[in-house]
Write a protein that holds these residues in place. Structure first.
Motif, PDB file in Angstrom:
ATOM      1  N   TYR A  21       0.819  -1.218   0.000  1.00 25.77           N
ATOM      2  CA  TYR A  21       0.000   0.000   0.000  1.00 25.77           C
ATOM      3  C   TYR A  21       0.847   1.259   0.000  1.00 25.77           C
ATOM      4  CZ  TYR A  21      -3.857  -2.979   1.705  1.00 25.77           C
ATOM      5  OH  TYR A  21      -4.809  -3.945   1.873  1.00 25.77           O
TER       6      TYR A  21
ATOM      7  N   ARG B  33      -1.082   2.742  -7.338  1.00 27.27           N
ATOM      8  CA  ARG B  33      -2.017   3.073  -6.265  1.00 27.27           C
ATOM      9  C   ARG B  33      -2.954   4.160  -6.761  1.00 27.27           C
ATOM     10  NH1 ARG B  33       3.219   3.173  -3.765  1.00 27.27           N
ATOM     11  NH2 ARG B  33       3.568   1.137  -2.856  1.00 27.27           N
TER      12      ARG B  33
ATOM     13  N   ALA C 280      -4.782  -0.511  -4.075  1.00 28.61           N
ATOM     14  CA  ALA C 280      -3.478  -0.978  -4.538  1.00 28.61           C
ATOM     15  C   ALA C 280      -3.710  -1.916  -5.714  1.00 28.61           C
ATOM     16  CB  ALA C 280      -2.739  -1.691  -3.416  1.00 28.61           C
TER      17      ALA C 280
END
Length: 156
Positions: free
Chosen positions: A54, A90, A124
């Motif tokens: 992440y 992301r 993600a």
């Protein structure tokens, strides 16, 4: 630093959960910040990453990594030994743009990507090398339309 001041980002639904047999820590750039990574042990202090990072840069799903003791913790990410060749992106959604989350997730999955949600705002995305440019182009189009902000998981 006290344990009370440390912050841990966790993965509730790691993409390769069935492969994972261990959890390690990875220190983030902000003081006291850690991301807990689901991994599969492949050596004494070597592991395969089984989740989509992440917040970490230059670490991807499937990478073989090495750990070392740090700050009283036995298994802390120290370096990538063997990159998997996979790419991380992301996508961040501000609250007014939450309505685009599901369509974006479906859109990247149709292009061959796998996903993990960190929170309602942060998606993600993992993709193999051959599909990476198509996913990047799709996310750029979404950003240009004002639906999200995206980044790659590689630092300069």
């Amino acid at each position: 630093m006290s344990a009370a001041s440390e912050q841990f980002s966790t993965h509730s639904e790691p993409i390769w959960r069935e492969r994972a047999d261990f959890i390690i820590n990875a220190q983030l750039s902000e003081v006291g910040g850690f991301e807990q990574l689901w991994v599969r042990r492949v050596g004494e202090d070597q592991f395969e990453v089984c989740c989509i990072p992440y917040f970490l840069y230059n670490v991807a799903l499937g990478d073989t990594i090495e750990t070392a003791p740090q700050g009283g913790r036995q298994y802390v990410l120290s370096r990538v030994l063997n990159p998997s060749g996979r790419f991380v992106f992301r996508a961040y959604f501000e609250r007014p743009h939450y309505r685009y989350r599901d369509a974006t997730a479906v859109g990247v999955q149709r292009l061959g990507a796998q996903i993990e949600w960190s929170s309602p705002s942060l998606l993600a995305v993992d993709v193999d090398g051959p599909s990476a440019q198509r996913v990047a182009d799709y996310l750029q189009d979404q950003e240009d339309a004002g639906r999200l902000v995206y980044e790659t998981g590689k630092s300069a």
